[in-house]
Design a protein around this motif. Structure first.
Motif, PDB file in Angstrom:
ATOM      1  N   TYR A 154       1.278  -4.367   4.313  1.00 33.71           N
ATOM      2  CA  TYR A 154       0.189  -4.296   5.286  1.00 33.71           C
ATOM      3  C   TYR A 154      -0.450  -5.672   5.455  1.00 33.71           C
TER       4      TYR A 154
ATOM      5  N   ILE B 239       2.579   9.104  12.577  1.00 36.50           N
ATOM      6  CA  ILE B 239       1.240   8.523  12.447  1.00 36.50           C
ATOM      7  C   ILE B 239       0.750   8.015  13.795  1.00 36.50           C
TER       8      ILE B 239
ATOM      9  N   VAL C 206      -4.627   9.647   8.272  1.00 39.43           N
ATOM     10  CA  VAL C 206      -3.897   9.047   7.166  1.00 39.43           C
ATOM     11  C   VAL C 206      -4.852   8.659   6.043  1.00 39.43           C
ATOM     12  N   CYS C 207      -4.293   8.618   4.857  1.00 39.67           N
ATOM     13  CA  CYS C 207      -5.003   8.125   3.679  1.00 39.67           C
ATOM     14  C   CYS C 207      -4.145   7.002   3.104  1.00 39.67           C
ATOM     15  N   LEU C 208      -4.751   5.862   2.867  1.00 38.29           N
ATOM     16  CA  LEU C 208      -4.014   4.676   2.435  1.00 38.29           C
ATOM     17  C   LEU C 208      -4.601   4.172   1.128  1.00 38.29           C
TER      18      LEU C 208
ATOM     19  N   ILE D 159       0.453  -1.911   9.767  1.00 33.76           N
ATOM     20  CA  ILE D 159       1.693  -1.601   9.061  1.00 33.76           C
ATOM     21  C   ILE D 159       2.805  -1.568  10.100  1.00 33.76           C
TER      22      ILE D 159
ATOM     23  N   THR E 226       7.546   8.055   9.610  1.00 35.23           N
ATOM     24  CA  THR E 226       6.184   7.560   9.399  1.00 35.23           C
ATOM     25  C   THR E 226       5.588   7.022  10.677  1.00 35.23           C
TER      26      THR E 226
ATOM     27  N   CYS F  86       0.849  -1.187   0.000  1.00 31.96           N
ATOM     28  CA  CYS F  86       0.000   0.000   0.000  1.00 31.96           C
ATOM     29  C   CYS F  86       0.884   1.237   0.000  1.00 31.96           C
ATOM     30  N   HIS F  87       0.257   2.391  -0.209  1.00 30.97           N
ATOM     31  CA  HIS F  87       0.925   3.685  -0.061  1.00 30.97           C
ATOM     32  C   HIS F  87       0.153   4.478   0.981  1.00 30.97           C
ATOM     33  N   VAL F  88       0.873   4.914   2.008  1.00 31.18           N
ATOM     34  CA  VAL F  88       0.260   5.654   3.117  1.00 31.18           C
ATOM     35  C   VAL F  88       0.643   7.122   3.006  1.00 31.18           C
TER      36      VAL F  88
ATOM     37  N   TYR G 229      -9.453   5.833   4.626  1.00 33.44           N
ATOM     38  CA  TYR G 229      -9.208   6.969   5.525  1.00 33.44           C
ATOM     39  C   TYR G 229      -9.310   6.469   6.964  1.00 33.44           C
TER      40      TYR G 229
ATOM     41  N   ILE H 173      -4.323   0.715  11.945  1.00 33.31           N
ATOM     42  CA  ILE H 173      -5.118   1.793  11.356  1.00 33.31           C
ATOM     43  C   ILE H 173      -6.563   1.320  11.218  1.00 33.31           C
TER      44      ILE H 173
END
Length: 216
Positions: free
Chosen positions: A53, A74, A80-82, A62, A70, A36-38, A109, A156
Motif C-alpha cells: 500500500y 472491493i 473493508v478492514c485493513l 492498493i 479483491t 497490509c492485510h485487507v 475501516y 481506500i
C-alpha cells in the motif's frame, strides 16, 4: 490535536490503555510500513489478502490485477478492514503467562473507489512504489498503457481508525519478581541484507541509490 472519532466500530476494548486514535500517530505507523492485510466479506464468506500500500493524506492506495477477486469486489464499494502491524520485539516475563510482544498496529475501516484515469493511476502507483522503496520510481521504466490497462488501483478512504502500541519490559505478578528467572525484552530491528544482482544484469551497472540507502 486531531483524532479519529471513537465509535463502536473502532473502539479498542481489550488493552484500551495502549490505544490511540490520534491521526498523526496512526499515519506514522502506516508510513513506517508497506505491507497490509485487507479483509472484506462477499456473500457471507470472509476473505483476507496481503498486499502493498501507499498513503497520501487520508487515502490508502492498493493495486492488483483487474481480474482479481479483491480488486473487482472491493471496487464495488464493499466495506473493508485493513490492518498494519510492526513487530518491535519479544517481551520475556518470569511467568509463561505474561510473555508478550512489543508492537505498533493500526486497524483501518473504509470503502474503496476505483482509480481509472491514467494520470491518477500512475500517481497512485508512484505512491505505492515510493512507500516500498523511496527513490525507486525514478530509477525504473514507468508503466506503459498495456500494463496500466491490466492493473486495478483502488483508493481506500480512511473513514475510521485506531491504533495500539506496546513498548517496554514485562509486567509480572508481584510474587514472581522474587523468582530466579531472567526477564526483559528483546528488541527486533528489521533491516535488508546484501543486495543480490539479477543474473541477467548487464555488466557495469552499479547498485541503485534507492537500494544503497536501505542497506544496514
Amino acid at each position: 490535536m486531531s483524532q479519529f472519532e471513537i465509535t463502536k466500530k473502532n473502539k479498542v476494548v481489550r488493552g484500551a490503555k495502549r490505544a490511540t486514535y490520534d491521526e498523526q500517530k496512526i499515519y506514522d505507523i502506516l508510513d513506517a510500513g508497506f505491507l497490509c492485510h485487507v479483509a472484506f466479506n462477499i456473500n457471507n464468506q470472509p476473505f483476507m489478502i496481503p498486499t502493498a500500500y501507499g498513503r497520501r493524506g487520508d487515502l490508502l492506495y492498493i493495486h492488483g490485477s483487474v481480474k482479481s477477486r479483491t480488486i473487482k469486489n472491493i471496487a464495488k464499494g464493499v466495506p473493508v478492514c485493513l490492518a498494519v502491524t510492526h513487530l518491535d520485539g519479544l517481551v520475556l516475563a518470569r511467568s509463561a503467562f505474561h510473555h508478550s510482544v512489543n508492537y505498533r498496529s493500526v486497524i483501518i475501516y473504509g470503502t474503496a473507489v476505483e482509480v481509472t484515469e491514467r494520470s491518477d493511476k500512475n500517481d497512485a502507483l508512484y505512491c505505492i512504489t515510493e512507500n516500498i522503496l523511496k527513490g525507486r520510481w525514478e530509477e525504473t521504466r514507468k508503466p506503459n498503457d498495456k500494463e496500466l490497462d491490466i492493473t486495478g488501483v483502488l483508493a481506500i478512504k480512511i473513514e475510521s481508525a485506531s491504533a495500539k502500541v506496546r513498548m517496554g519490559g514485562p509486567v509480572d505478578d508481584q510474587e514472581d519478581y522474587d523468582l530466579d528467572i531472567w526477564a526483559g525484552h528483546l528488541p527486533l530491528n528489521t533491516c535488508f541484507g546484501k543486495p543480490v544482482s539479477d543474473e541477467k544484469l548487464k555488466n557495469g551497472i552499479e547498485i541503485s541509490p534507492s537500494v544503497e540507502k536501505k542497506l544496514c
